[in-house]
Design a protein around this motif. Sequence first.
Motif, PDB file in Angstrom:
ATOM      1  N   LEU A  95       5.159   3.399  11.147  1.00  0.00           N
ATOM      2  CA  LEU A  95       4.457   3.188   9.826  1.00  0.00           C
ATOM      3  C   LEU A  95       3.218   2.305  10.037  1.00  0.00           C
ATOM      4  CD1 LEU A  95       3.933   3.481   6.874  1.00  0.00           C
ATOM      5  CD2 LEU A  95       5.531   1.243   6.519  1.00  0.00           C
ATOM      6  N   LEU A  96       3.205   1.456  11.003  1.00  0.00           N
ATOM      7  CA  LEU A  96       2.135   0.723  11.594  1.00  0.00           C
ATOM      8  C   LEU A  96       1.245   1.564  12.148  1.00  0.00           C
ATOM      9  CD1 LEU A  96       3.279  -2.627  12.868  1.00  0.00           C
ATOM     10  CD2 LEU A  96       1.725  -2.559  11.176  1.00  0.00           C
ATOM     11  N   SER A 149       3.180  -0.086  -1.543  1.00  0.00           N
ATOM     12  CA  SER A 149       4.414  -1.014  -1.613  1.00  0.00           C
ATOM     13  C   SER A 149       3.881  -2.085  -0.743  1.00  0.00           C
ATOM     14  CB  SER A 149       5.110  -0.335  -0.703  1.00  0.00           C
ATOM     15  OG  SER A 149       4.915   0.052   0.412  1.00  0.00           O
ATOM     16  N   LEU A 150       4.523  -3.291  -0.939  1.00  0.00           N
ATOM     17  CA  LEU A 150       4.446  -4.387  -0.302  1.00  0.00           C
ATOM     18  C   LEU A 150       4.440  -4.407   1.196  1.00  0.00           C
ATOM     19  CD1 LEU A 150       4.114  -7.593  -0.428  1.00  0.00           C
ATOM     20  CD2 LEU A 150       6.515  -7.878  -0.545  1.00  0.00           C
ATOM     21  N   LEU A 151       5.334  -3.358   1.771  1.00  0.00           N
ATOM     22  CA  LEU A 151       5.583  -3.209   3.118  1.00  0.00           C
ATOM     23  C   LEU A 151       4.072  -2.495   3.757  1.00  0.00           C
ATOM     24  CD1 LEU A 151       7.274  -2.688   5.638  1.00  0.00           C
ATOM     25  CD2 LEU A 151       7.808  -0.672   4.999  1.00  0.00           C
ATOM     26  N   LYS A 152       3.525  -1.645   2.836  1.00  0.00           N
ATOM     27  CA  LYS A 152       2.324  -1.222   3.389  1.00  0.00           C
ATOM     28  C   LYS A 152       1.032  -2.138   3.322  1.00  0.00           C
ATOM     29  CE  LYS A 152       3.112   4.055   2.540  1.00  0.00           C
ATOM     30  NZ  LYS A 152       2.394   5.016   1.918  1.00  0.00           N
ATOM     31  N   LEU A 172       9.794   0.390  12.292  1.00  0.00           N
ATOM     32  CA  LEU A 172       8.435   0.014  11.522  1.00  0.00           C
ATOM     33  C   LEU A 172       7.243   0.414  12.166  1.00  0.00           C
ATOM     34  CD1 LEU A 172       9.148  -3.348   9.384  1.00  0.00           C
ATOM     35  CD2 LEU A 172       9.245  -0.573   8.558  1.00  0.00           C
ATOM     36  N   CYS A 230       1.478  -5.238   3.945  1.00  0.00           N
ATOM     37  CA  CYS A 230       1.704  -5.990   5.015  1.00  0.00           C
ATOM     38  C   CYS A 230       1.072  -5.302   6.261  1.00  0.00           C
ATOM     39  CB  CYS A 230       3.323  -6.512   5.086  1.00  0.00           C
ATOM     40  SG  CYS A 230       3.740  -7.542   3.796  1.00  0.00           S
ATOM     41  N   CYS A 231       1.570  -3.957   6.396  1.00  0.00           N
ATOM     42  CA  CYS A 231       1.306  -3.373   7.558  1.00  0.00           C
ATOM     43  C   CYS A 231      -0.475  -3.190   7.685  1.00  0.00           C
ATOM     44  CB  CYS A 231       1.286  -1.876   7.731  1.00  0.00           C
ATOM     45  SG  CYS A 231       3.586  -1.760   7.796  1.00  0.00           S
ATOM     46  N   GLN A 232      -1.084  -3.223   6.810  1.00  0.00           N
ATOM     47  CA  GLN A 232      -2.371  -3.027   6.617  1.00  0.00           C
ATOM     48  C   GLN A 232      -3.301  -4.397   7.067  1.00  0.00           C
ATOM     49  OE1 GLN A 232      -3.627  -1.999   2.670  1.00  0.00           O
ATOM     50  NE2 GLN A 232      -2.803   0.245   2.768  1.00  0.00           N
ATOM     51  N   ILE A 276       8.631  -7.560  14.259  1.00  0.00           N
ATOM     52  CA  ILE A 276       9.249  -6.839  13.311  1.00  0.00           C
ATOM     53  C   ILE A 276      10.232  -5.781  13.912  1.00  0.00           C
ATOM     54  CG2 ILE A 276       7.217  -6.813  11.928  1.00  0.00           C
ATOM     55  CD1 ILE A 276       6.323  -3.969  12.876  1.00  0.00           C
TER      56      ILE A 276
END
Length: 595
Positions: free
Chosen positions: A107-108, A76-79, A104, A81-83, A100
């Motif tokens: 998840l980070l 996902s775009l969220l993951k 979140l 971004c976290c990476q 943020i």
Amino acid sequence: MEDMMGQVNVKLIVRFLEGNNGLFIVRTRGRRSEAVGQIKTKCRVKMYKALDRVNYANLDLCRHLRQPKKKLGVPSLLKLCCQKINSCHVDLIKEALSCIPNHLAPLLLEIAIDVVAPNAVITLMSNWPLPVLCFGDVVHPENKDIFTEEMGLDLMVFKGIIERTKACRIKVLDLRGFKLNATFSKLIVQMWPILSLKKHQLKPKKLAKIIAKAADVEFSRYMEELLPRMLNDILSHEMVQDSQLLIHIPRGEKMVVKIDNIQFTASNTFFMDYLICNCLRSVTPVVITVSNIHIKSDLGIGDEVMDSLAPFIVLKGQDINTLEGLSLRQLEEGIFFMVSQNLKKFSKLRSLDLQDCNIYLQEGKTRSRTIGRAIMARTLSGFENLVRLDLSFNYLLGCLGEILDALRLPLEFLSLRNCDLNDHDLECLGNSKHALSLQELNLSKICQFSIYDNDRISSINLFKVVFCFKKVKLLNLAQNHFQDASIPSFCEKLPQNLERLQYLDIAGNVLTEESILQICKSLAKLKHFQWFRLTCSTNLLDEALGHLNQANENALQAKLRICSLLSALGRKDIHIEVVRLSYAIFVDLMDVMEV
């Protein structure tokens, strides 16, 4: 590693992790110190232990046998971004974390741990925006052993704690659900509370008085000399003296660190370190809470029997509200009855393990027999939340009913492995309030040889009692001298009376293959059944004299025939575990070595 540790004295940390020259001052009595806080488990499935937390409503005994599902599709775009954030410089990670939404952050951290990004893990922890950091929420279930390796995530966690910034909001660091390597356990207990004290608080005599008061022990000359000396050893250590290795908690706040298990023995004085940690919780900003305490006697030649009482001092300063489980193993004769008075205050215990504690109870009205049973009953009746109990390897002949009646709540777990019992004891168990609540029951090795025929439990009577436990899901009947003649009756009644059964262990019982296949047919009728453990050898001598490869081949062929039968019955989902007769018989020795 140098980059990950930044300005911290890396050699000092490495020496701690390697256990060199006593970064942890583990004082031994002429023997090599034992690992503390690490409870080993074998890779095979076995019944749970008394101190385990088990969700019996969602048992998945074969999960570890299945290959983990590969994550399909595009992240996902969220993951993504976290990476990307986790791959940035630490300053950018800090800035991103401050911008943020707080929800979140887990998840980070989860992604940082997955890709093994030390700088990201340390930075996220030292700037954690939430009051609780629970590693059970950020580590995948298949990585539950992640803290067993040294110089890995344990080092990152320690670095994250000592680099705590003003932005960090951690009040609870929850490490429960993970097996911690021995060195990490010692570091947390022995050093973290001390590292959180201010410089003006590091006064041995003053701290010793606080400890004595909290432990409710007389501040005698012995305590006056011993405690300050031990505190001096700790406070003068270079780790405490290094200003870069201090844990900074905001004034007026505390950080609670929660861990699952810690083990004490008489052969080293780590129990004194735990006593210090526990009794200083009123003044140390870092507070350690342990869910389960394990005390095991390991006296050597020349030791006094009374030395086995030493580890029980940890119970003096223990918070009665945080202890969930207590394991006492291999105590010398009479020790349990001597310490039982100190156990009563832990009324909130939900799990109690008394394996091989030399508990010797007898029927009769003589004073000594009556007193023994009364002490046992009073002790157990004081635990208002107790639902898991292990009494294995104790002498309870004719007294089980009295013990079961003393318990306040119906049990979900009971182990009576290798207990001295008679048919009356079994009858009491079958008619007790626990019969319809037990989820897990271990009745292995109770049909033993006796010179008195009336004292021996027959396998036929055992089979009759087993059907009283309508809700049992895990059942161990290993090593009970089952006879082929009793199998047809057992198999006929099994599907109707044990509908919820999911695990059955009959290893160590010498049965013909025809009897085993008959049991398999009955188990196939149980909708939720998952795991069958058995022995295919018919003779221990043949197994000993036979070639090992041939024995393994015979077991494999027997397993294939069993699986073929189950497949024909539409039950490919049932796992078959075949163990050699010698392994099943000597499993007691392995259990002793395991802890």
